[in-house]
Design an enzyme around this catalytic site. Structure first.
Site, PDB file in Angstrom:
ATOM      1  N   ALA A  57       0.859  -1.205   0.000  1.00  0.00           N
ATOM      2  CA  ALA A  57       0.000   0.000   0.000  1.00  0.00           C
ATOM      3  C   ALA A  57       0.887   1.243   0.000  1.00  0.00           C
ATOM      4  O   ALA A  57       1.605   1.471  -0.970  1.00  0.00           O
ATOM      5  CB  ALA A  57      -0.955  -0.024   1.186  1.00  0.00           C
ATOM      6  N   LYS A  68       2.362 -10.560  -4.350  1.00  0.00           N
ATOM      7  CA  LYS A  68       3.210  -9.539  -3.722  1.00  0.00           C
ATOM      8  C   LYS A  68       4.640 -10.038  -3.521  1.00  0.00           C
ATOM      9  O   LYS A  68       5.601  -9.331  -3.821  1.00  0.00           O
ATOM     10  CB  LYS A  68       2.595  -9.119  -2.384  1.00  0.00           C
ATOM     11  CG  LYS A  68       1.312  -8.319  -2.506  1.00  0.00           C
ATOM     12  CD  LYS A  68       0.746  -7.956  -1.138  1.00  0.00           C
ATOM     13  CE  LYS A  68      -0.503  -7.091  -1.255  1.00  0.00           C
ATOM     14  NZ  LYS A  68      -1.050  -6.709   0.055  1.00  0.00           N
TER      15      LYS A  68
END
Length: 815
Positions: A611, A682
């Site tokens: 993020a 990720k």
């Protein structure tokens, strides 16, 4: 004495003419004036169109003539009292009747000779000057009218006659020596040959008329009144940030006007330059504005560039071949051919090897030039000594202009570097020995981008404008727009970044505004937009071709992730929180990175992993500095961390997952998070950014979810399955309690292998106290061996993800 010239827009209608009359009346109180006027706005175009239609046998020329007549009669009726209109209206009618006779002649003969064309085109100025002269007499009795054809004499080169200055100057001086009127109104553009035949001075020739008069009479100055506040640093219709130029030299003004600055007709300067008569460009509609002062004085300023200008519709013709090397007369033959065809050469550049010579001409002359050149060199072409000329159409010349450019180093490099960064391809370059301008030929489609980019670099205090095209305005997108709106002023004042959102799109609607969407009402505007269409969105972005364009993908859509290549190839940066592209096949990931470098288009995806946390940026810096990542341990899902931090004996797994969705911590489809695929993507991106090659299917995904839950086809069915399998999740929780551990979903990479899965974390582990929706990453490298490099912080939520996207956008602005 002062000479004032008013252009077509200044005398477009009665309302504008009243402004002109006020200006003239005020200035006439101070000194004698000559007032030169153009035809009413667009009338010369209408006259040309009517004559062409008449010669083509098209009777619609009569409708055009009727419109011309009405426009002039309406203006006269509004400017002149009713009691004095009768004779004046009759005079206008007689002029119109004469014009009609000429057009009828063209219609009957089916031809339009240059001589007849000049006579027809002269009627615009004859009508406007007569009406304005009569209107001026209403308030200024000491004024008169004089026909320019009686004073300005030329040769018989119809369309752009050459002035006989010896005869003209004598006639002008003699007339005004005996004229006692305070103001004399004269038509611009028109003249007459020595034998009395109507001629014209070329389109824009009213400026020239005024300059000829000013030069002959040694006027104090020449004022050109138009519809803008002087000459600008660039065309204000293309470059919104263009600024008026206060002072400029004759030479700089000539360069700018030659390269397309419409405010001033290029030949205008010559008659006044010889006499050092200043020219002042003024705005009829803002007479108090300073305007632009043109003279031979040098005004020192820090910026060596005075303006950026361009010429549209250019064709580049290249003649090349070994038969030109060391052969004298090749250039002479080339330019003689063009001269014989009356083709003007606008741009010239030649290779030092003499192997090729390149010229720029108007598109309209290209076909004639190509045929003539190939014919002139047909012998050499047949012997393969010279190639048939290469013709490239639909180009544009852009030029930096400034008298003081020769005293500054690096301007060329700065110009071409600026264009290169925005992927503007340069076809040819020329710089005169005077170093007063640097010219480049580019594709016509890039002219707006090029002019705005150069203007930003040379005139806007290094403020960089970023144009954003945002796809996906859900929770994260909405926060992103809010943050831009909140920080817009700060960024402009402190970082010199001007952010504009040009387009927004969700799954239903898309909205574009080339001047920037108002962020106060973006939601309303989006709802008024057209139906969302991904391909049309991409097409619009390409067609706008704005400088510093950034495509911002705030979706989780696979088809959107497949569009990045199209943007990068057009020098459009991509900022994305969508992990699919970077977690796709390794070859595709590398291709996107390569395209980013090849086309100088940043490809940033910091939010793919943490993020708003600077995880990817940290990895890039480690690798760039020569460090090697050997091992990665991480909790990379803020949503899963939130879920397992809140899942206990008081909160069922089902309810916690529901709450995570409500707070925006999970993807719209929570299976993406709970299946482990999101975490696998990720860690894969981190592995690749660390310099390793790996595919997604090489990562071991140890799922804690029952297969029945993952096989559901809707969110409703999924949540029902969580309730059905509640005992399964309770068992996992109890096992963690029994081991005095906490549940964390961990990703790990070591020795070329990677895995993701739910782990029991003991109390002495760095992950144990990871609270809320936080992420944590441990990097074990050659430099960080005993104690890993640790990054920790909020890893989920609309606001932090939006801030990560925002940070990537700012990174591009700071490049």
């Amino acid at each position: 004495m002062k000479v004032l010239k008013f252009g077509g827009t200044s005398v477009a209608n009665a309302q504008n003419i009243k402004l002109v009359l006020n200006i003239v009346s005020d200035k006439a109180k101070e000194e004698k004036l000559i007032v030169v006027v153009s035809a009413f706005s667009k009338i010369t175009d209408f006259l040309q169109l009517a004559s062409q239609k008449a010669a083509a046998g098209d009777e619609s020329f009569k409708d055009i003539l009727a419109d011309i007549e009405k426009k002039h009669l309406d203006a006269l009726k509004e400017l002149i009292p009713v009691s004095e209109q009768s004779s004046l209206l009759s005079h206008i009618k007689r002029i119109i009747n004469h014009l009609e006779t000429l057009l009828d002649g063209c219609y009957l003969l089916g031809e339009l000779s240059p001589r007849t064309s000049d006579t027809i085109l002269s009627f615009g100025e004859l009508l406007s000057s007569y009406i304005i002269a009569e209107a001026l007499k209403q308030n200024l009795k000491n004024s008169s009218y004089k026909d320019s054809r009686e004073l300005i004499k030329t040769n018989n080169h119809f369309g752009k006659a050459v002035v006989n200055f010896d005869v003209s100057n004598e006639l002008i001086v003699d007339f005004f020596a005996s004229n006692e009127n305070q103001v004399v109104v004269m038509p611009g553009f028109i003249a007459a040959s020595l034998d009395g035949i109507n001629t014209t001075l070329g389109r824009g020739g009213s400026d020239y008329t005024a300059a000829i008069l000013a030069g002959a009479l040694d006027a104090n100055d020449l004022e050109i009144w138009t519809d803008v506040n002087g000459m600008f640093t660039a065309n204000p219709k293309i470059v919104k940030q263009a600024q008026p130029i206060a002072y400029i030299s004759y030479q700089e003004a000539m360069e700018l006007s030659h390269f397309g600055a419409k405010v001033l007709y290029p030949p205008t300067i010559q008659p006044v330059l010889r006499k050092n008569i200043p020219i002042l460009i003024k705005n009829t509609f803002e007479p108090a504005a300073d305007g632009t002062y043109i003279s031979n004085q040098f005004f020192a300023q820090s910026n060596p560039v005075k303006g950026i200008t361009h010429i549209d519709a250019i064709t580049l013709i290249t003649l090349e071949g070994s038969g030109m090397i060391g052969v004298s007369g090749s250039s002479k033959r080339l330019f003689e051919v063009l001269s014989n065809k009356n083709i003007n050469v606008i741009f010239i550049t030649q290779a030092s090897s003499e192997h090729s010579i390149c010229i720029g001409i108007l598109n309209s002359d290209a076909d004639v030039a190509e045929e003539a050149i190939n014919k002139a060199f047909e012998v050499e072409i047949s012997q393969n000594k010279i190639e048939p000329c290469i013709v490239e159409k639909n180009l544009c010349i852009i030029a930096l202009v400034g008298e003081n450019m020769k005293n500054h180093q690096g301007l060329s490099g700065r110009m071409f570097s600026t264009l290169g960064k925005n992927n503007v391809n340069i076809r040819a370059i020329a710089q005169g020995a005077s170093e007063r301008n640097i010219s480049a030929v580019i594709n016509e489609r890039d002219v707006k981008k090029a002019l705005n980019t150069l203007h930003e670099n040379f005139f806007e205090e290094n403020t960089k404008q970023l144009n954003l095209f945002v796809m996906g305005v859900g929770n994260v997108g909405e926060k992103f727009i809010e943050q831009i709106h909140q920080q817009k002023k700060f960024l402009k004042e402190n970082l010199k970044i001007n952010l504009r959102v040009i387009a927004l799109s969700n799954s239903r609607k898309m909205y574009f505004d080339e001047d920037g969407i108002s962020l106060k009402e973006w939601q309303f505007l989006l709802e008024t937009g057209e139906p969302a269409d991904k391909e049309q969105f991409i097409s619009n972005v390409k067609q706008l071709n704005l400088r510093n364009s950034i495509f911002v993908d705030i979706t989780a859509n696979e088809s959107v992730s497949k569009t990045y290549e199209q943007f990068l190839k057009r020098n459009i940066a991509v900022v994305t929180c969508n992990k699919i592209a970077c977690a796709s096949e390794y070859d595709n990931y590398k291709k996107l990175k390569k395209l980013s470098q090849q086309f100088n288009a940043p490809f940033l995806f910091e939010t793919n992993v943490g993020a708003g946390l600077p995880i990817i940026d940290t990895v890039k810096n480690l690798v760039a500095s020569g460090d090697k990542v050997n091992k990665i341990q991480a909790v990379l899902s803020g949503s899963l961390n939130f879920i397992f931090n809140n899942f206990d004996e008081n909160n069922t797994f089902h309810n916690v997952v529901k709450e995570a969705g409500v707070q925006g911590f999970t993807e719209p489809d929570p299976k993406i998070d709970l299946s482990g695929i999101d975490v696998a993507r990720k860690i894969l991106i981190l592995i690749r950014e660390s310099g390793y090659k790996m595919e997604i299917d090489e990562i071991t995904n140890e799922s804690f979810m029952p297969t029945e839950c993952l096989d559901t086809t809707s969110n409703e069915a999924f949540f029902e399955s969580l309730q059905t399998h509640s005992a399964h999740f309770e068992t996992i929780y109890k096992e963690a309690l029994s081991k005095e551990s906490r549940l964390k979903y961990v990703a790990q990479f070591e020795n070329g292998k990677a895995n993701v899965g739910l782990r029991f974390i003991p109390k002495d582990h760095p992950f144990y106290n990871l609270e809320g929706k936080d992420n944590i990453v441990l990097f074990f490298t050659d430099r960080y061996v005993d104690q890993p490099l640790l990054i920790k912080g909020a890893g989920a939520g609309a606001a932090v993800t939006a801030s990560g996207i925002f940070a990537d956008v700012i990174r591009i602005g700071n490049v």
